[in-house]
Design a protein around this motif. Structure first.
Motif: not given
Length: 608
Positions: A376-381, A405-408
């Motif tokens: 998951x990217x920093x923009x949550x995509x 769910x979290x970033x990274x």
């Protein structure tokens, strides 16, 4: 040599035989006599000798020469000549290196045969070398014949299926939804530009056949070539029950195909693994290994597609419907040359315990590629290649943040061609369980362009009509029912169907009904996906957009207060519709009650 001669010629052969019997065998007189006979009959010396033996029973009684059948040409020289010719042959079979040229090259290199008496090296004639190469079995004509093929048997219906895809001579006509036949004069390997123009408009024919009975299924789709999704669609259609007049169905035990990219994909391999199908690919280039389906491809092309020139085919759905109708009739009536039964009759002999059945929705649910991991990217995509015509798409997973769910973080992505471009995101819980969420992609725009074809041949002057040309014009006028060839040509250019008064499918009847065996269901079930939750703000925007009579400027504050009190963080995915209905019952405007006033009836006392 002709099989018979006239009576006069036979008498001449008899007279020649008597002269040969009286001639001296040692001074060459016999050769001159046979040569005169050959000249009179207009044949070669060998043929004349054959006539003498066949019609007069004459034989020279000469012993075969010593060493007949032997050759002084070594095997190594013959192999070298054959190698030059074989490696100088193109893939289409055209020989760019001839035997004569190969002999000339080797002679210039000092190759040849050594004279045992003088030690001199000389190169024999091309004819002598060809005879020696045939004697050794290395002549190019012999090498091109390939290996002999054998037969492999299957045990029962649905034991082995063979599948093959082929790009047929049909394509979508530009600017329409109609199907047309390719003109070999415009679309061939010498005009690659024209083929490139219709690359994505071509029609691919998928054929799958049951090896034991010969029962088959044919499916058409628009595509540039075969792909894994087309293979799966064809398999699912053939596996599913299609009604009592089309009996062949069920899950095969073995699927035999060529090692093409679509056939060998993880999608097809995983599909077979989940259904207990053993997928086997034959060696590259060995098309004869799947001879049953190759014969079926030829059968469909000759027996069905040949009729399409006489049809006005509006779209692919119409053509598929006609193909199904023809196939049902053919499998029910045509006698197979091997088992001497109809294909449906032979398939119905399948043992009940060998007929494994699965529902269509289950087949489509398990037709998924292997899971892939995405971070998951920093923009949550995340970015995912759908492996379909939708290509690479971007997916927003912010709503899954409510599930932890979290970033990274990394998630598993499950691709299914029947859900594309949507994907299934698999989240792994701390307790080892998995949650599945269907996520749609972020929408994007797409553009394209076209160009006109150049004008060609305006100054060309046509030659005079031959008899064949005139007959062909008469055929064209009769085909379209016109009085002039100009009108017929206009009808052809408009792609009108010729012989409109002839029902080209008149010989195709509806297949009979069959008493079918129940079969045994395969123990597989469709995976269950969870609906992603919806945040309060997203839910409020949805209500304002889709239910303005409930959530508007007047009721917005009350609706949000009611929603916040009951769902402070998010609305569970399964309860979204129920919450929307509760808001409607509470805040939607109610219809006013209608009051009616009726005049009171006067009593008898008042009347008096």
């Amino acid at each position: 040599m002709p099989s018979s001669l006239t009576p006069e010629q036979i008498r001449l052969v008899g007279d020649t035989a008597r002269k040969l019997a009286e001639a001296d065998p040692c001074n060459g007189e016999r050769g001159e006599i046979v040569q005169r006979l050959a000249a009179v009959l207009g044949v070669s010396m060998n043929t004349a000798y054959g006539y003498l033996k066949q019609y007069a029973g004459w034989s020279s009684n000469r012993k075969p020469r010593k060493g007949k059948g032997e050759t002084c040409v070594p095997f190594g020289l013959c192999k070298k000549i054959a190698g030059l010719v074989v490696f100088g042959t193109r893939a289409n079979g055209k020989r760019t290196m001839t035997i004569k040229r190969a002999v000339s090259i080797l002679a210039a290199q000092g190759e040849g045969v050594t004279n045992p008496e003088t030690g001199e090296i000389f190169m024999p004639s091309t004819e002598t070398l060809c005879r020696a190469m045939r004697q050794y079995g290395c002549h190019p004509d012999q090498l091109e014949r390939g290996k002999p093929t054998g037969q492999v048997r299957s045990l029962h219906a649905n034991h082995v299926w063979e599948l093959d895809a082929s790009v047929c001579v049909l394509y979508y006509i530009r600017g329409t939804k109609r199907i047309g036949l390719m003109d070999e004069r415009k679309f061939n390997e010498k005009k690659p530009g024209n083929l490139a123009d219709i690359k994505n408009k071509r029609v691919v024919r998928y054929v799958v056949v049951d090896h034991t009975s010969g029962a088959f299924y044919v499916r058409y789709e628009q595509s540039a070539g075969e792909n894994a999704q087309g293979v799966l669609n064809t398999l699912i259609d053939f596996i599913c029950d299609r009604g009592p007049n089309d009996p062949a169905h069920g899950v095969p035990f073995i699927l035999y195909m060529d090692p093409g990219s679509g056939n060998a994909s993880s999608l097809v391999m995983g599909f077979g693994e989940q259904l207990g199908i053993r997928v086997i690919h034959h060696a590259p280039g060995a098309a004869s290994a799947t001879g049953a389906v190759e014969q079926c491809q030829n059968l469909v092309e000759r027996e069905f597609e040949s009729r399409q020139r006489f049809h006005d085919v509006p779209d692919l759905a119409f053509m598929q419907n006609e193909a199904d109708r023809w196939r049902r009739y053919y499998c029910a009536t045509a006698i197979h040359t091997r088992h001497k039964q109809t294909r449906n009759g032979a398939w119905l002999s399948i043992p009940a315990d060998k007929l494994r059945t699965v529902e269509r929705d289950v087949l489509q649910a398990i037709a998924a590629w292997k899971d892939e991991r995405r971070q998951v990217g920093a923009d949550f995509t995340i970015s995912v290649d759908t492996r379909t015509s939708y290509g690479v798409r971007t997916y927003d997973l912010r709503e899954l943040g409510y599930h932890g769910l979290n970033v990274k973080d990394s998630v598993k992505v499950r691709l299914n061609p029947y859900k594309a471009p949507a994907i299934t995101v698999v989240m792994e819980r701390a307790d080892g369980t998995e949650s599945l969420f269907d996520v749609a992609p972020v929408e994007k725009d797409a553009h394209g362009f076209n160009r006109d074809a150049p004008v060609f041949g305006e100054s060309f002057k046509a030659q005079g009509d031959t008899h064949t040309d005139k007959v062909l014009k008469e055929i064209k006028k009769d085909a379209f029912g016109t009085d002039s060839i100009e009108e017929a040509e206009k009808a052809m250019k408009a792609r009108k169907a010729p012989y409109a008064d002839i029902d080209i499918m008149a010989d195709v009847k509806e297949a009979p009904l069959y008493l079918r065996k129940p079969g045994s269901p395969v123990g597989v079930s469709a995976p269950v996906t969870e609906i992603a939750p919806m945040g309060r703000v997203a839910f409020a925007l949805m209500m304002k957009r889709e239910h303005p009579d409930v959530w508007n400027e007047i009721t917005a504050e009350s609706c949000m207060e009611w929603l916040t009190e009951r769902y402070p963080d998010q609305i569970p995915g399964k309860q979204v519709e129920r919450v929307a209905e509760q808001l409607r019952e509470r805040f939607a405007p109610k219809r006013a009650t209608r009051l009616e006033f009726r005049p009171a009836e006067r009593s008898a006392a008042c009347a008096s």
